[in-house]
Design a protein around this motif. Structure first.
Motif, mmCIF file in Angstrom:
data_model
loop_
_atom_site.group_PDB
_atom_site.id
_atom_site.type_symbol
_atom_site.label_atom_id
_atom_site.label_comp_id
_atom_site.label_asym_id
_atom_site.label_seq_id
_atom_site.Cartn_x
_atom_site.Cartn_y
_atom_site.Cartn_z
ATOM 1 N N LYS A 161 15.758 15.778 -3.527
ATOM 2 C CA LYS A 161 14.834 16.218 -2.491
ATOM 3 C C LYS A 161 14.134 15.020 -1.861
ATOM 4 C CE LYS A 161 11.007 19.534 -2.004
ATOM 5 N NZ LYS A 161 10.102 20.441 -2.757
ATOM 6 N N ALA A 162 13.666 15.171 -0.621
ATOM 7 C CA ALA A 162 12.883 14.115 0.015
ATOM 8 C C ALA A 162 11.678 13.788 -0.855
ATOM 9 C CB ALA A 162 12.437 14.547 1.409
ATOM 10 N N ASN A 163 11.313 12.513 -0.888
ATOM 11 C CA ASN A 163 10.224 12.062 -1.747
ATOM 12 C C ASN A 163 8.858 12.439 -1.173
ATOM 13 O OD1 ASN A 163 12.512 9.643 -2.127
ATOM 14 N ND2 ASN A 163 11.541 10.353 -3.996
ATOM 15 N N GLN A 164 7.833 12.225 -2.005
ATOM 16 C CA GLN A 164 6.447 12.298 -1.561
ATOM 17 C C GLN A 164 6.006 10.873 -1.212
ATOM 18 O OE1 GLN A 164 6.207 16.096 -1.569
ATOM 19 N NE2 GLN A 164 4.164 15.249 -1.667
ATOM 20 N N TYR A 165 5.355 10.720 -0.074
ATOM 21 C CA TYR A 165 4.942 9.400 0.388
ATOM 22 C C TYR A 165 3.422 9.366 0.568
ATOM 23 C CZ TYR A 165 9.901 9.369 1.703
ATOM 24 O OH TYR A 165 11.270 9.466 1.700
ATOM 25 N N LEU A 182 0.275 6.600 2.012
ATOM 26 C CA LEU A 182 -0.081 5.336 2.648
ATOM 27 C C LEU A 182 -1.426 5.489 3.337
ATOM 28 C CD1 LEU A 182 0.841 2.408 3.430
ATOM 29 C CD2 LEU A 182 1.730 3.416 5.544
ATOM 30 N N ARG A 183 -2.269 4.485 3.208
ATOM 31 C CA ARG A 183 -3.571 4.430 3.872
ATOM 32 C C ARG A 183 -4.387 5.717 3.666
ATOM 33 N NH1 ARG A 183 -3.554 0.597 9.304
ATOM 34 N NH2 ARG A 183 -3.371 -1.318 8.069
ATOM 35 N N GLY A 184 -4.421 6.172 2.428
ATOM 36 C CA GLY A 184 -5.222 7.335 2.103
ATOM 37 C C GLY A 184 -4.689 8.631 2.668
ATOM 38 N N ILE A 185 -3.431 8.662 3.056
ATOM 39 C CA ILE A 185 -2.827 9.869 3.610
ATOM 40 C C ILE A 185 -1.756 10.367 2.650
ATOM 41 C CG2 ILE A 185 -1.611 10.903 5.564
ATOM 42 C CD1 ILE A 185 -2.634 8.646 7.301
ATOM 43 N N ASN A 186 -1.863 11.624 2.252
ATOM 44 C CA ASN A 186 -0.750 12.274 1.585
ATOM 45 C C ASN A 186 0.250 12.634 2.674
ATOM 46 O OD1 ASN A 186 1.076 13.817 0.192
ATOM 47 N ND2 ASN A 186 -0.336 15.506 -0.228
ATOM 48 N N LEU A 187 1.252 11.781 2.837
ATOM 49 C CA LEU A 187 2.236 11.975 3.898
ATOM 50 C C LEU A 187 3.179 13.129 3.598
ATOM 51 C CD1 LEU A 187 3.083 8.196 4.387
ATOM 52 C CD2 LEU A 187 1.657 9.586 5.888
ATOM 53 N N ASP A 188 2.977 13.798 2.473
ATOM 54 C CA ASP A 188 3.859 14.867 2.030
ATOM 55 C C ASP A 188 5.285 14.314 2.023
ATOM 56 O OD1 ASP A 188 4.277 17.521 1.101
ATOM 57 O OD2 ASP A 188 4.938 18.123 3.094
ATOM 58 N N HIS A 189 6.187 14.926 2.743
ATOM 59 C CA HIS A 189 7.567 14.429 2.780
ATOM 60 C C HIS A 189 7.820 13.537 3.993
ATOM 61 C CE1 HIS A 189 8.721 16.812 -0.652
ATOM 62 N NE2 HIS A 189 8.255 17.896 -0.088
ATOM 63 N N GLY A 211 0.778 -1.231 0.000
ATOM 64 C CA GLY A 211 0.000 0.000 0.000
ATOM 65 C C GLY A 211 0.805 1.275 0.000
ATOM 66 N N MET A 212 2.118 1.194 0.165
ATOM 67 C CA MET A 212 2.959 2.393 0.211
ATOM 68 C C MET A 212 3.302 2.857 -1.200
ATOM 69 S SD MET A 212 4.763 4.701 1.938
ATOM 70 C CE MET A 212 5.341 4.231 3.570
ATOM 71 N N VAL A 213 3.263 4.181 -1.418
ATOM 72 C CA VAL A 213 3.631 4.791 -2.691
ATOM 73 C C VAL A 213 4.727 5.819 -2.432
ATOM 74 C CG1 VAL A 213 2.868 6.291 -4.564
ATOM 75 C CG2 VAL A 213 1.393 4.440 -3.778
ATOM 76 N N VAL A 214 5.765 5.808 -3.259
ATOM 77 C CA VAL A 214 6.872 6.764 -3.168
ATOM 78 C C VAL A 214 7.013 7.448 -4.517
ATOM 79 C CG1 VAL A 214 9.330 7.075 -2.719
ATOM 80 C CG2 VAL A 214 8.049 5.327 -1.455
ATOM 81 N N THR A 215 6.856 8.782 -4.558
ATOM 82 C CA THR A 215 6.994 9.533 -5.805
ATOM 83 C C THR A 215 7.869 10.756 -5.564
ATOM 84 O OG1 THR A 215 5.021 10.903 -5.452
ATOM 85 C CG2 THR A 215 4.699 8.779 -6.528
ATOM 86 N N GLN A 216 7.887 11.670 -6.540
ATOM 87 C CA GLN A 216 8.706 12.875 -6.441
ATOM 88 C C GLN A 216 8.010 14.008 -7.196
ATOM 89 O OE1 GLN A 216 10.542 15.140 -5.056
ATOM 90 N NE2 GLN A 216 12.294 13.745 -4.868
ATOM 91 N N HIS A 217 8.071 15.224 -6.655
ATOM 92 C CA HIS A 217 7.487 16.368 -7.357
ATOM 93 C C HIS A 217 8.537 17.415 -7.692
ATOM 94 C CE1 HIS A 217 7.203 19.833 -4.390
ATOM 95 N NE2 HIS A 217 7.700 18.870 -3.646
ATOM 96 N N SER A 218 9.804 17.083 -7.477
ATOM 97 C CA SER A 218 10.854 18.075 -7.684
ATOM 98 C C SER A 218 12.121 17.344 -8.101
ATOM 99 C CB SER A 218 11.040 18.880 -6.391
ATOM 100 O OG SER A 218 11.921 19.959 -6.593
#
Length: 703
Positions: free
Chosen positions: A101-105, A107-114, A90-97
């Protein structure tokens, strides 16, 4: 006011070269270490020897808890170091920059931001950075060297007494090896100037000590029209002694990176294909001066003692961290014809000291077998200088805020693990956390303000079974996340009430794990998570404020199938319903809360001289605004790894990222921005593209 921001000193290349030579010269030693549970209790040691064991029955307190071994990690292609966490169902790791830079995370319907609601540690050292200049809980895992990872222990939900700040959605501890069987070098080449080299080795030092050393260098321009010029240097030294029964270790880590970033761009510009007569595509940038420099140096240590009646462990760490980050997400909303852009700079400089001490002991059980009691103490202090500047092409035009922050978090917890019968076990815990902060601004003579907060967090897990090779789990617990200290006093934004230092979360879960056959293991978890207040980052104020209360509920289904030693298949699916729990005319949808996630990974091993793996990831659409009037598009990606075992000590691998060359977006946001020639800001979708189909060729040589 026009002086550029200074960068921290950089790790010199000739130093890296010397360490590389030293690593290659280290002699081989067998890896005799055993994997031990992350749980702060006395448990049998689990030797992770194969790629497809799954999580054995009787080894966890929840259906959503597990361990990922090194062979599983090695099966998948990694675009970024932090993607080791994508093995967590269920974990997703992406990037917006930029890639540094620290990734975007997610999990469980939460935009964990960084990293705001997921606690990450490496060898027990916290990675999350509270009251960070860019984002509270900032979790930069780019210093991670995946080749050294022995295992990842993870838990979801706030059910474990040993988990404190940021662990509402879950936690993960990445455990490094202290020995490797053979020294090795890895060298990887790819398009767009991609070059990565790793060298590592370990050896005995005298009769009682063992030394591990590793270095990494990475250069990458990426597919961007403005080359990102990522230059990353990394080194690790670990000195260890003793055994799993009694021993100690000390580690020194140094990391340094700088890059130019291509941040997200508005969809209306991509649809038009041009800006003021100039062609503009997905990989172009609106501000080529965006980018950053960061460094991280840490020293940490561990001591443990275990026997049949108990265990004691002490961990300590000291960290020096710096980040100078330049971003421009709205482009020219504040220009008013002045020629200045909306670029801003965020500087974070900090020193961190902390440690954890726990003691577990076995007592005669009241029912069946032995009970285990655990008490633990966690202490952390951050001394931070967090600054926010208005800039144009990295030149400061105004200072928005410049704060000195000292914050301390102390946690005390106790836990009891009792098997009442052969089919009933309970794990009950309680933790108390005390948070204190002192904030002082450098822009006025004001003495600043102090804040304090405390949190009482009860936990309970009930484990039933096994019956018919199936365990049932009932979990409930209270957790919390801290808030940015700058938002807890009168210097916070005047438009919002000051936030509490600690914000409560409450989680519940019912799940099962079944060993359907020797080859197939499956687990299902139904869960709910509630927050008293969502975190809201306010860029103009340089702080994080408490937002609206929320509730998320969902189901996760994970499957692990290994019909033979040469083939393994993992399939994980997660569905979430995220909503604000208050009534507001803005709407009830939580922006960027991903609702559906799927991961499928298949691995074929040692078919003659060949091995291969294929992974598929699905990220479903999500609301981008609270009224659900704008939604993100689904993201489907596939990666391939093909390995040829050339000789006993040489492997050659080909990795293909985004095999089908899909036009994916790594991130999608909805907010207002203003382009050159526009009279006013425009609400629009903003996207950061994922990489197109890309190959990387790797050669590993063992000595």
């Amino acid at each position: 006011m026009n002086a550029p921001i200074r960068h921290a000193p950089r790790l010199r290349l000739h130093t890296l070269g010397a360490i590389v030579c030293a690593c290659v010269a280290l002699s081989a030693n067998a890896d005799g270490l055993h994997a031990t549970s992350l749980m702060h209790t006395v448990l049998p040691e689990i030797d992770v020897v194969g790629p497809n064991e799954g999580t054995p029955l009787g080894s966890s307190d929840a259906a959503s808890q597990g361990t990922i071994g090194a062979p599983q990690l090695n099966n998948r292609t990694l675009q970024r170091p932090a993607e080791v966490l994508e093995h967590i169902p269920g974990m997703v790791v992406t990037q917006h920059s930029g890639d540094g830079k620290a990734n975007q995370y997610f999990l469980r319907g939460i935009n964990l931001d960084h990293g705001s609601d997921f606690a990450t540690t490496v060898n027990g050292v916290p990675v999350n950075l509270p009251t960070h200049a860019h984002g509270h809980g900032y979790t930069d895992l780019n210093f991670l060297i995946p080749e050294l990872v022995q295992r990842v222990d993870y838990r979801k939900g706030p059910y474990a007494a040993g988990d404190g700040d940021f662990a509402s959605a879950g936690s993960a501890n990445v455990v490094y090896r202290t020995r490797i069987a053979q020294p090795f070098t890895d060298f990887t080449l790819g398009p767009h100037g991609y070059q990565r080299g790793v060298a590592a080795g370990s050896t005995d030092v005298g009769e009682a000590l063992h030394l591990l050393a590793a270095v990494e260098g990475l250069n990458n321009n990426g597919p961007w029209r403005t080359p990102q010029g990522l230059r990353q240097r990394n080194a690790l030294l670990t000195l260890s002694s003793g055994t799993t029964a009694e021993g100690s270790s000390i580690s020194l880590s140094a990391f340094n990176a700088h890059w130019t970033s291509t941040d997200q761009v508005p969809q209306r510009l991509l649809d038009a294909g041009s800006l003021q007569g100039q062609a503009f595509g997905r990989f172009d940038t609106l501000d080529p001066s965006d980018g950053a420099h960061t460094s991280r140096t840490s020293v940490s240590g561990e001591w443990h003692q275990r026997d049949d009646r108990g265990a004691t462990q002490l961990r300590w760490y000291a960290l020096q961290y710096d980040l100078d980050l330049y971003s421009n997400f709205t482009y020219q909303t504040a220009s008013n014809g002045s020629g200045n852009s909306d670029q801003f700079a965020q500087r974070d400089q900090r020193q961190v000291l902390g440690g954890t001490l726990f003691r577990s002991w076995v007592v005669d059980g009241l029912g069946h077998g032995f009970a285990v009691n655990t008490v633990g103490l966690q202490l952390r202090q951050d001394r931070i200088r967090a600054s926010l500047f208005n800039t144009t092409q990295r030149t400061v035009t105004a200072t928005v805020r410049d704060d000195d922050v000292t914050q301390t978090l102390t946690g005390l917890y106790a836990q009891n693990d009792t098997p009442w019968t052969s089919w009933l076990r309970t794990v009950a815990g309680l933790r108390v956390d005390q948070w204190q902060a002192q904030v002082r601004t450098r822009l006025t003579t004001d003495s600043g303000f102090g804040s304090h907060s405390h949190q009482l967090s009860p936990k309970l897990s009930v484990v039933l079974g096994p019956w018919a090779r199936t365990e049932l789990f009932i979990n409930s617990g209270v957790g919390f996340h801290s808030n940015d200290a700058r938002g807890t006093g009168p210097s916070a934004s005047s438009t919002a009430m000051p936030a509490s230092g600690l914000t409560r979360s409450r989680g519940d879960e019912i799940g099962l794990r079944s060993q359907v056959s020797e080859a197939l293991q499956t687990s299902v978890a139904l869960w709910r998570l509630r927050f008293d207040a969502e975190l809201t980052y306010v860029g103009d104020a340089g702080t994080t404020e408490a937002g609206r209360p929320s509730q998320r509920q969902g189901v996760e289904w994970s499957n692990h199938w290994a019909p033979s030693s040469r083939f393994g298949l993992d399939a994980n699916l997660a569905w979430t319903r995220p909503r604000y729990s208050d009534a507001s005319p803005e709407g009830g949808f939580i922006p960027n809360a991903v609702q559906r996630v799927g991961h499928v990974s298949a691995a074929w091993r040692q078919i003659g001289p060949w091995s291969a793996s294929m992974t598929w990831r699905y990220i479903g659409p999500a609301a981008l605004l609270a009224d659900n009037s704008m939604r993100s598009q689904a993201n489907i990606s596939s990666n391939l790894r093909l390995t040829r075992h050339v000789s006993l000590n040489t492997d050659v691998s080909l990795d293909v990222l985004n095999v089908w060359n899909r036009t994916n977006n790594d991130i999608q946001y909805a907010y207002s921005s203003q382009l050159a020639g526009e009279a006013a800001p425009v609400l629009d979708r903003h996207v950061h593209p994922a990489v197109p189909r890309t190959w990387r060729l790797n050669t590993r040589v063992r000595f």
